[in-house]
Design an enzyme around this catalytic site. Sequence first.
Site, PDB file in Angstrom:
ATOM      1  N   ASN A  82       0.828  -1.208   0.000  1.00 53.48           N
ATOM      2  CA  ASN A  82       0.000   0.000   0.000  1.00 53.48           C
ATOM      3  C   ASN A  82       0.865   1.262   0.000  1.00 53.48           C
ATOM      4  O   ASN A  82       1.948   1.281   0.580  1.00 53.48           O
ATOM      5  CB  ASN A  82      -0.886   0.027   1.247  1.00 53.48           C
ATOM      6  CG  ASN A  82      -1.862  -1.120   1.285  1.00 53.48           C
ATOM      7  OD1 ASN A  82      -2.691  -1.268   0.405  1.00 53.48           O
ATOM      8  ND2 ASN A  82      -1.750  -1.946   2.303  1.00 53.48           N
ATOM      9  N   HIS A 111      14.657  16.180  -7.528  1.00 57.72           N
ATOM     10  CA  HIS A 111      14.366  17.588  -7.808  1.00 57.72           C
ATOM     11  C   HIS A 111      15.680  18.364  -7.771  1.00 57.72           C
ATOM     12  O   HIS A 111      16.494  18.176  -6.867  1.00 57.72           O
ATOM     13  CB  HIS A 111      13.420  18.179  -6.755  1.00 57.72           C
ATOM     14  CG  HIS A 111      12.013  17.721  -6.914  1.00 57.72           C
ATOM     15  ND1 HIS A 111      11.164  18.278  -7.846  1.00 57.72           N
ATOM     16  CD2 HIS A 111      11.308  16.771  -6.286  1.00 57.72           C
ATOM     17  CE1 HIS A 111       9.987  17.691  -7.768  1.00 57.72           C
ATOM     18  NE2 HIS A 111      10.050  16.755  -6.832  1.00 57.72           N
ATOM     19  N   ALA A 158      13.488  -1.823   7.173  1.00 62.56           N
ATOM     20  CA  ALA A 158      12.546  -0.705   7.259  1.00 62.56           C
ATOM     21  C   ALA A 158      13.269   0.615   7.478  1.00 62.56           C
ATOM     22  O   ALA A 158      14.285   0.681   8.163  1.00 62.56           O
ATOM     23  CB  ALA A 158      11.563  -0.947   8.407  1.00 62.56           C
ATOM     24  N   LYS A 164      23.238   3.879  -2.995  1.00 62.39           N
ATOM     25  CA  LYS A 164      24.372   3.215  -3.642  1.00 62.39           C
ATOM     26  C   LYS A 164      23.998   1.760  -3.892  1.00 62.39           C
ATOM     27  O   LYS A 164      23.192   1.180  -3.173  1.00 62.39           O
ATOM     28  CB  LYS A 164      25.614   3.292  -2.750  1.00 62.39           C
ATOM     29  CG  LYS A 164      26.127   4.709  -2.617  1.00 62.39           C
ATOM     30  CD  LYS A 164      27.469   4.712  -1.932  1.00 62.39           C
ATOM     31  CE  LYS A 164      28.138   5.976  -1.907  1.00 62.39           C
ATOM     32  NZ  LYS A 164      28.049   7.156  -1.802  1.00 62.39           N
TER      33      LYS A 164
END
Length: 194
Positions: A82, A111, A158, A164
């Site tokens: 999800n 960005h 997690a 890399k």
Amino acid sequence: MIFYLRVKNSLFIRFFRFFYKTKFKKFGVNSSILFPLNINGLKNISIGNSVCIDNKVWLAAVAHTGSEQCELIIGDGTCIGNFNHIYATRSIILGRNVLTADKVYISDNLHGYEDITMPILKQPIKQIGAVEIGDGTWLGENVCVIGAKIGKNCVIGANSVVTKDIPDYCVAVGAPAKIIKEYCFDRKEWIKKN
């Protein structure tokens, strides 16, 4: 109630497959996307067979950086959790039987922020390395993979940030991700790394 939800989800999956299947570059048999948040660049997205993509996932393959080729490929048997956000401006390839937990971010671009006189929103998107996730790899919850390759049968813990390359058969954790274990074929066991 559970039966009602299964029927509702099944009907949505059939509707989605019927309506969108021909718009993708490829949409394999027995694959499903359940209530997507957003899908951009459908003609550049290939989904293999028996792929399961869960709720509120954003998939994109749009050449914002001017690349001639733009592709997002999801291999057979892969399961996407999800709230995943997978955004290719050149190339992201997930191998077969990849498993991602919830809220995973995968990108081959960033960005731009070099010009301090201009808001980041108005700066061009920068192309960075192509992303490949090897067969059988598992990405834990909140993992970010940005312009890096991960080998096959890896575990990424997690909250890790992978910037890399990670070789085959490794366990990596942290921000930035560091290898803490690798599989030793001679000893047939996972060995801790210093």
